[in-house]
Scaffold this motif. Structure first.
Motif, PDB file in Angstrom:
ATOM      1  N   SER A   1     -18.342   9.922   6.480  1.00  0.00           N
ATOM      2  CA  SER A   1     -19.751   9.534   6.607  1.00  0.00           C
ATOM      3  C   SER A   1     -20.340   9.079   5.284  1.00  0.00           C
ATOM      4  O   SER A   1     -21.466   9.417   4.931  1.00  0.00           O
TER       5      SER A   1
ATOM      6  N   GLU B   1     -21.451   6.311   4.411  1.00  0.00           N
ATOM      7  CA  GLU B   1     -22.592   5.423   4.460  1.00  0.00           C
ATOM      8  C   GLU B   1     -23.915   6.141   4.680  1.00  0.00           C
ATOM      9  O   GLU B   1     -24.972   5.557   4.561  1.00  0.00           O
ATOM     10  N   THR B   2     -23.879   7.417   5.022  1.00  0.00           N
ATOM     11  CA  THR B   2     -25.136   8.113   5.275  1.00  0.00           C
ATOM     12  C   THR B   2     -25.332   9.360   4.434  1.00  0.00           C
ATOM     13  O   THR B   2     -26.351  10.016   4.527  1.00  0.00           O
TER      14      THR B   2
ATOM     15  N   ASN C   1     -24.467  -0.575   2.403  1.00  0.00           N
ATOM     16  CA  ASN C   1     -24.957   0.800   2.494  1.00  0.00           C
ATOM     17  C   ASN C   1     -25.024   1.486   1.131  1.00  0.00           C
ATOM     18  O   ASN C   1     -25.097   2.711   1.046  1.00  0.00           O
TER      19      ASN C   1
ATOM     20  N   LYS D   1     -15.958   1.617  13.576  1.00  0.00           N
ATOM     21  CA  LYS D   1     -16.609   1.991  12.324  1.00  0.00           C
ATOM     22  C   LYS D   1     -15.613   2.639  11.376  1.00  0.00           C
ATOM     23  O   LYS D   1     -14.706   3.323  11.786  1.00  0.00           O
TER      24      LYS D   1
ATOM     25  N   SER E   1     -27.301   1.853  -1.005  1.00  0.00           N
ATOM     26  CA  SER E   1     -28.494   2.656  -1.300  1.00  0.00           C
ATOM     27  C   SER E   1     -28.362   4.092  -0.812  1.00  0.00           C
ATOM     28  O   SER E   1     -29.099   4.969  -1.248  1.00  0.00           O
ATOM     29  N   HIS E   2     -27.420   4.335   0.096  1.00  0.00           N
ATOM     30  CA  HIS E   2     -27.228   5.680   0.637  1.00  0.00           C
ATOM     31  C   HIS E   2     -26.118   6.455  -0.072  1.00  0.00           C
ATOM     32  O   HIS E   2     -25.892   7.626   0.229  1.00  0.00           O
TER      33      HIS E   2
ATOM     34  N   SER F   1     -26.458  11.734   1.738  1.00  0.00           N
ATOM     35  CA  SER F   1     -27.516  11.617   0.733  1.00  0.00           C
ATOM     36  C   SER F   1     -27.439  12.739  -0.272  1.00  0.00           C
ATOM     37  O   SER F   1     -28.288  12.913  -1.104  1.00  0.00           O
TER      38      SER F   1
END
Length: 429
Positions: free
Chosen positions: A62, A64-65, A185, A57, A187-188, A67
């Motif tokens: 981080s 991609e996550t 990803n 990965k 949207s995140h 928020s």
């Protein structure tokens, strides 16, 4: 909206951006594979994590996550001018803002590349084991290019090995940046995530790469006079995509096109190199590189009107739409009318003006760089011809250049690469 990389990539309906042979920064289907380099504890060495047999990965905080010219035919290029703001202050036009970046980059190229002694990793010192790891990092960048941008990759093989590797590193960084807002990803992704990506950029420019792909670019910027500002500006273009889906005039759109595409020209000219016997000023060559980026992105926009509309986006000047008797509703309806045809004719004329300006700079590049760049320019410009051939239906038909036309363009671009045009520019003297 896809980013248009500038100098080296051929139009391909399966690709979406390009720095030269075309449209290749984003494939929204997959994130790039991760790497074996991971920067830890800000040390001066790289940590190797070989994990054969499975994909790794992307080590990315981080992300991609997380928020938390003048007028022509009724079309005006943005003027380099000062305008009064409502607060009584003087504000710059978009083109003047961009030109200031051009001047800064051109001044940097005029000097010998300077190696900062404050780097955590001094590039003059080869640490035990790092030379092979850096080579592996560049090879991985080349693999990414070969996988996601086949024509682009073939074009880079015409360059010298050092320049080829550097262009791979720049390409991969631009692709990863574009994927933050256009990838699976997206949207995140938040503004905070982009702030972290920019912080990571600053680290790699200071010799502190976070992973293998960063390591290649970190090495590249010590070998070539590449300034960090165009990289920051590309991230700013990603921020714009998160919050903006309309552009009230061409001045606003020009700035966006610079952020997401013109920047790549500024990143890449130091690597492509200017011919040693060129009589053109450094600034004029950079302006041409910028013009090619703007032209490519305007072409992307005109090609992708229907696709963008289905995502609720309109990358067209709102004031010019209104002057043509059109609105967003007409775009969402996707109907080709005489009003739309006339509007598109003017938009295509403007894009071609930028391509014309770009041509003058391609002739001043180093011998090994001119052919792939000429091929890119000629092929990408043909997308505009295909839009016309589709009767300006860019709502439901995607304009693309056939393989036969691509092949036919190669000898033409080679012939053009043999011609120099310094007489078109002011002399350095």
């Amino acid at each position: 909206m896809s980013v248009a990389l500038v100098w080296v990539v051929s139009p391909n309906s399966q690709l979406s951006t390009g720095f030269g042979f075309v449209d290749s920064v984003r494939d929204g289907s997959r994130l790039l594979d991760s790497s074996k380099f991971v920067y830890r504890d800000r040390s001066s060495s790289f940590n190797c994590r070989p994990k054969k047999g499975r994909k790794q990965k992307l080590n990315s905080y981080s992300l991609e996550t997380d928020s938390g010219h003048p007028c022509l035919g009724g079309i005006s290029l943005p003027e380099i001018s000062m305008v009064a703001s409502t607060a009584g202050e003087v504000a710059m036009s978009s083109e003047e803002k961009v030109y200031n970046v051009v001047l800064k980059q051109a001044a940097l190229v005029k000097k010998q590349p300077r190696i900062s002694r404050d780097l955590d990793v001094n590039p003059d010192i080869v640490l035990p084991g790092t030379l092979s790891l850096l080579s592996e990092a560049y090879d991985r960048c080349g693999e990414v290019c070969a996988e996601y941008a086949k024509t682009f990759y073939l074009g880079t093989l015409l360059m010298t090995p050092e320049r080829r590797r550097a262009i791979w590193a720049i390409y991969v960084w631009c692709r990863r940046t574009d994927e933050l807002v256009d990838g699976p990803n997206a949207s995140h992704i938040t503004p905070t995530a982009l702030d972290r990506w920019e912080s990571r950029l600053e680290d790699l420019f200071q010799g502190r790469p976070f992973d293998m792909l960063d390591a290649a670019l970190s090495d590249t910027v010590t070998r070539f006079p590449v300034d960090i500002q165009p990289f920051r500006d590309m991230i700013e273009g990603m921020r714009m995509d998160l919050k903006k889906s309309r552009y009230k005039n061409f001045d606003e759109l020009y700035l966006y096109c610079y952020y997401v595409a013109g920047t790549v020209g500024l990143m890449s000219v130091p690597v492509m190199g200017i011919a040693h016997d060129s009589q053109a000023t450094t600034e004029s060559v950079y302006n041409a590189a910028l013009a090619l980026g703007i032209a490519n992105q305007l072409t992307n926009i005109l090609r992708d009107v229907g696709e963008d509309a289905r995502r609720g986006r309109v990358y067209l000047p709102q004031d010019e739409l209104a002057q043509a008797g059109l609105s967003d509703d007409d775009i969402f309806a996707g109907k080709v009318t005489n009003k739309w045809r006339n509007f598109m004719k003017n938009q295509i004329k403007r894009a071609r003006m930028f391509f014309d300006e770009a041509e003058k700079g391609v002739a001043e590049l180093s011998d090994a760089s001119r052919w792939p760049v000429w091929a890119s320019l000629l092929l990408y410009r043909q997308i505009l011809d295909e839009i016309e051939a589709n009767d300006y239906n860019n709502f439901t038909k995607r304009a693309y250049v056939s393989k036969a036309k691509k092949i036919a363009a190669l000898p033409i671009s080679y012939a053009k690469s043999l011609i120099r045009s310094s007489r078109m520019y002011p002399s350095k003297a």
